[in-house]
Design a protein around this motif. Structure first.
Motif, PDB file in Angstrom:
ATOM      1  N   ILE A 152       0.826  -1.918   4.944  1.00 37.56           N
ATOM      2  CA  ILE A 152       0.717  -3.338   4.620  1.00 37.56           C
ATOM      3  C   ILE A 152       1.612  -3.618   3.425  1.00 37.56           C
ATOM      4  N   SER A 153       2.511  -4.591   3.572  1.00 35.31           N
ATOM      5  CA  SER A 153       3.304  -5.001   2.421  1.00 35.31           C
ATOM      6  C   SER A 153       3.006  -6.468   2.139  1.00 35.31           C
ATOM      7  N   SER A 154       3.117  -6.828   0.901  1.00 35.98           N
ATOM      8  CA  SER A 154       2.763  -8.167   0.478  1.00 35.98           C
ATOM      9  C   SER A 154       3.943  -9.124   0.654  1.00 35.98           C
ATOM     10  N   PRO A 155       3.747 -10.237   1.354  1.00 36.44           N
ATOM     11  CA  PRO A 155       4.835 -11.204   1.495  1.00 36.44           C
ATOM     12  C   PRO A 155       5.038 -12.050   0.228  1.00 36.44           C
ATOM     13  N   ILE A 156       4.034 -12.077  -0.652  1.00 35.89           N
ATOM     14  CA  ILE A 156       4.103 -12.844  -1.898  1.00 35.89           C
ATOM     15  C   ILE A 156       3.597 -11.977  -3.042  1.00 35.89           C
ATOM     16  N   ASN A 157       3.820 -12.425  -4.262  1.00 39.67           N
ATOM     17  CA  ASN A 157       3.255 -11.733  -5.418  1.00 39.67           C
ATOM     18  C   ASN A 157       1.731 -11.850  -5.370  1.00 39.67           C
ATOM     19  N   ILE A 158       1.051 -10.739  -5.622  1.00 39.17           N
ATOM     20  CA  ILE A 158      -0.414 -10.711  -5.641  1.00 39.17           C
ATOM     21  C   ILE A 158      -0.845 -10.269  -7.030  1.00 39.17           C
ATOM     22  N   GLY A 159      -1.715 -11.051  -7.630  1.00 41.19           N
ATOM     23  CA  GLY A 159      -2.198 -10.748  -8.973  1.00 41.19           C
ATOM     24  C   GLY A 159      -3.097  -9.526  -9.003  1.00 41.19           C
ATOM     25  N   ALA A 160      -3.218  -8.967 -10.180  1.00 41.59           N
ATOM     26  CA  ALA A 160      -4.101  -7.810 -10.375  1.00 41.59           C
ATOM     27  C   ALA A 160      -5.538  -8.195 -10.053  1.00 41.59           C
ATOM     28  N   ALA A 172     -10.307  -3.733  -7.211  1.00 41.87           N
ATOM     29  CA  ALA A 172      -9.339  -3.454  -8.270  1.00 41.87           C
ATOM     30  C   ALA A 172      -7.996  -3.127  -7.638  1.00 41.87           C
ATOM     31  N   ASN A 173      -6.946  -3.662  -8.227  1.00 38.68           N
ATOM     32  CA  ASN A 173      -5.592  -3.346  -7.798  1.00 38.68           C
ATOM     33  C   ASN A 173      -4.631  -3.715  -8.913  1.00 38.68           C
ATOM     34  N   PRO A 174      -3.482  -3.054  -8.951  1.00 35.54           N
ATOM     35  CA  PRO A 174      -2.460  -3.490  -9.901  1.00 35.54           C
ATOM     36  C   PRO A 174      -1.802  -4.758  -9.350  1.00 35.54           C
ATOM     37  N   ALA A 175      -1.045  -5.466 -10.157  1.00 33.87           N
ATOM     38  CA  ALA A 175      -0.250  -6.586  -9.655  1.00 33.87           C
ATOM     39  C   ALA A 175       0.721  -6.025  -8.614  1.00 33.87           C
ATOM     40  N   ILE A 176       0.870  -6.736  -7.503  1.00 35.40           N
ATOM     41  CA  ILE A 176       1.722  -6.260  -6.411  1.00 35.40           C
ATOM     42  C   ILE A 176       2.846  -7.277  -6.210  1.00 35.40           C
ATOM     43  N   PRO A 177       4.089  -6.888  -6.490  1.00 37.70           N
ATOM     44  CA  PRO A 177       5.209  -7.803  -6.281  1.00 37.70           C
ATOM     45  C   PRO A 177       5.469  -8.050  -4.792  1.00 37.70           C
ATOM     46  N   ALA A 178       6.023  -9.201  -4.456  1.00 31.62           N
ATOM     47  CA  ALA A 178       6.357  -9.532  -3.071  1.00 31.62           C
ATOM     48  C   ALA A 178       7.241  -8.434  -2.482  1.00 31.62           C
TER      49      ALA A 178
END
Length: 158
Positions: A73-81, A104-110
């Motif tokens: 799974i990859s993020s299409p947009i920035n996802i906050g922590a 819990a997750n780190p911030a995930i860039p698009a």
């Protein structure tokens, strides 16, 4: 005035420190370890994608955590922590199942792979756990992933 002899104070102090140290070590909880500490497997997440995942497990007594990063799974947009809710389902001792959950997750860039954890769960000595599925909820969208391979090098043993 009484004078101390140099040899007695040194021996007495050393003996006291040795006894205190031995008592502290005897009261310390036994260290626990999960093996292997890291494992990989593949997931199929339907139209969200498929790919490998790396799981990292830790243990502290009966409490255990698993962190996960997956290329499925990859993020299409920035996802906050701390905005991804995940549930990892594992077979337990070859027959039942158990779940590890967390938000819990780190911030995930698009465009980056999804990382989540630590996911928390409870274990007993000797438990053998192997991941079978993963549910990830991001911004109200749920991706359900099924394991398409076994964990390598093998199940987590606590």
């Amino acid at each position: 005035m009484r004078h101390l002899r140099p040899g007695r104070l040194g021996f007495g102090t050393a003996l006291g420190v040795a006894l205190a140290t031995a008592g502290t070590l005897a009261m310390a909880p036994a260290a626990t370890a999960v093996t292997p500490g890291t494992a990989t497997l593949s997931f199929d997440c339907g139209w969200y994608g498929s790919g490998t995942a790396t799981l990292t497990a830790t243990q502290n007594g009966t409490a255990a955590t698993i962190s996960l990063a997956t290329k499925a799974i990859s993020s299409p947009i920035n996802i906050g922590a701390n905005s991804v809710t995940s549930t990892l389902t594992l077979t337990k001792n070859g027959s039942g199942t158990t779940e590890f959950k967390g938000s819990a997750n780190p911030a995930i860039p698009a465009g980056s792979e999804v990382s989540t954890g630590p996911l928390t769960g409870t274990v007993a000595p000797g438990d053998s756990l192997e991941a079978t599925s993963l549910k990830v909820v991001v911004l109200g969208i749920t991706a359900t992933c099924k394991a398409t391979s076994r964990q390598s090098p093998g199940p987590f043993v606590f």
